[in-house]
Design an enzyme around this catalytic site. Structure first.
Site, mmCIF file in Angstrom:
data_model
loop_
_atom_site.group_PDB
_atom_site.id
_atom_site.type_symbol
_atom_site.label_atom_id
_atom_site.label_comp_id
_atom_site.label_asym_id
_atom_site.label_seq_id
_atom_site.Cartn_x
_atom_site.Cartn_y
_atom_site.Cartn_z
ATOM 1 N N ASP A 47 38.680 34.500 34.100
ATOM 2 C CA ASP A 47 39.967 33.848 33.889
ATOM 3 C C ASP A 47 40.917 34.745 33.079
ATOM 4 O O ASP A 47 40.486 35.413 32.135
ATOM 5 C CB ASP A 47 39.675 32.532 33.126
ATOM 6 C CG ASP A 47 40.861 31.609 33.046
ATOM 7 O OD1 ASP A 47 41.728 31.666 33.936
ATOM 8 O OD2 ASP A 47 40.908 30.811 32.084
ATOM 9 N N HIS A 48 42.191 34.750 33.456
ATOM 10 C CA HIS A 48 43.218 35.505 32.725
ATOM 11 C C HIS A 48 42.836 36.957 32.460
ATOM 12 O O HIS A 48 42.877 37.416 31.305
ATOM 13 C CB HIS A 48 43.562 34.828 31.386
ATOM 14 C CG HIS A 48 44.395 33.599 31.549
ATOM 15 N ND1 HIS A 48 45.717 33.624 31.907
ATOM 16 C CD2 HIS A 48 44.063 32.288 31.444
ATOM 17 C CE1 HIS A 48 46.173 32.379 32.000
ATOM 18 N NE2 HIS A 48 45.179 31.545 31.739
#
Ligand SMILES: [Zn+2]
Length: 277
Positions: free
Chosen positions: A81-82
């Site tokens: 994620d991210h």
């Protein structure tokens, strides 16, 4: 079983439901999330954020994620994620993550496209699914970090161009939700979400699912959201165990904290499945 998210999210889009994407940050959170997915017999997008690698190193996160994914009875996507740095994302893929998010949403539109395009080619060549973000989902009152940012809403026209040029598999949109705890009440632009969903043919992702409210989340799902990211609500649940069970023995507190995370995720699954075709 470990899988990428392409077919899972396509099915979610077709049948109008969402798949929860809880962020794990240690072995207890990962185990707790997977146990809920198995209990409700639904797929899970087990997520690990690049920013949390200062708490849990990427190598350890990959081992934990792969271990639970491989022995799980439901499909598990191990999702980075991210990811803000290309080298970090490439390392995650090398270590066995099956899905990534390239987050170049801080860059200008052209630079975001250029970096995402390149990473999408790399991911697809390795059989990995890729999510990206345009506009910017705000960070307000973060539990894990100090920095706060403001929302930049996603425009439908830029979404069309972005998806065409980058060939990403799913798109994170900014429609008024926020990372961390909300400063006030969430103010979500459902009309904008609907327009974006009608403009592109890929599944849409909602960041900042925590504390958004069940009614708001249901409306988001019925208007095109197929993946909901959750983190802060787990931290809040653990904090309230610690605050309310003063004097509890350490092991009991750990067990209660795990149970609190499970309850939160089970509730999200309920919301994600309502209205499913
Ligand atoms: Zn996010």
């Amino acid at each position: 079983m470990l899988t990428n998210s392409i077919e899972l999210l396509k099915d979610a889009r077709k049948n109008k439901y969402a798949i929860p994407a809880p962020n794990f940050f240690d072995i207890d959170s990962a185990r707790s999330y997977i146990s809920v997915a198995e209990k409700v017999k639904q797929p899970i997008i087990l997520s690990f954020a690049e920013a949390h690698s200062r708490i849990l190193p990427l190598e350890e996160a990959a081992l934990i994620g792969k271990y639970f994914a491989k022995k799980s009875s439901v499909p598990v996507v191990l999702h980075l994620d991210h990811g803000e740095h290309e080298e970090f994302l490439e390392r995650a893929i090398e270590l066995g993550f099956s899905s990534i998010m390239m987050d170049a949403s801080y860059d200008n539109f052209e630079e975001n496209i250029k970096r995402t395009q390149k990473m999408a080619n790399y991911a697809h060549a390795h059989g990995i699914s890729i999510e990206a973000e345009i506009g910017h989902v705000a960070s307000s009152e973060r539990i894990d970090f100090e920095d706060t940012t403001d929302n930049i809403y996603t425009s439908p026209n830029s979404a069309i161009e972005f998806v065409e040029r980058t060939q990403v598999d799913s798109l994170a949109v900014s429609i008024g939700t926020s990372h961390g705890n909300y400063k006030g009440k969430p103010n979500i632009d459902f009309q904008l979400l609907k327009e974006i969903s009608n403009s592109v043919s890929i599944p849409l992702v909602l960041h900042g699912g925590s504390s958004t409210g069940e009614e708001n989340l249901r409306t988001c799902i019925s208007n095109g959201i197929n993946k909901i990211n959750i983190f802060t609500d787990f931290c809040n649940a653990i904090t309230s165990v610690i605050d309310s069970k003063n004097g509890l023995k350490f092991f009991d507190m750990k067990m209660e904290s795990n149970k609190a995370m499970e309850d939160v995720l089970e509730q999200f699954y309920n919301v994600c499945q309502t209205g499913r075709n």
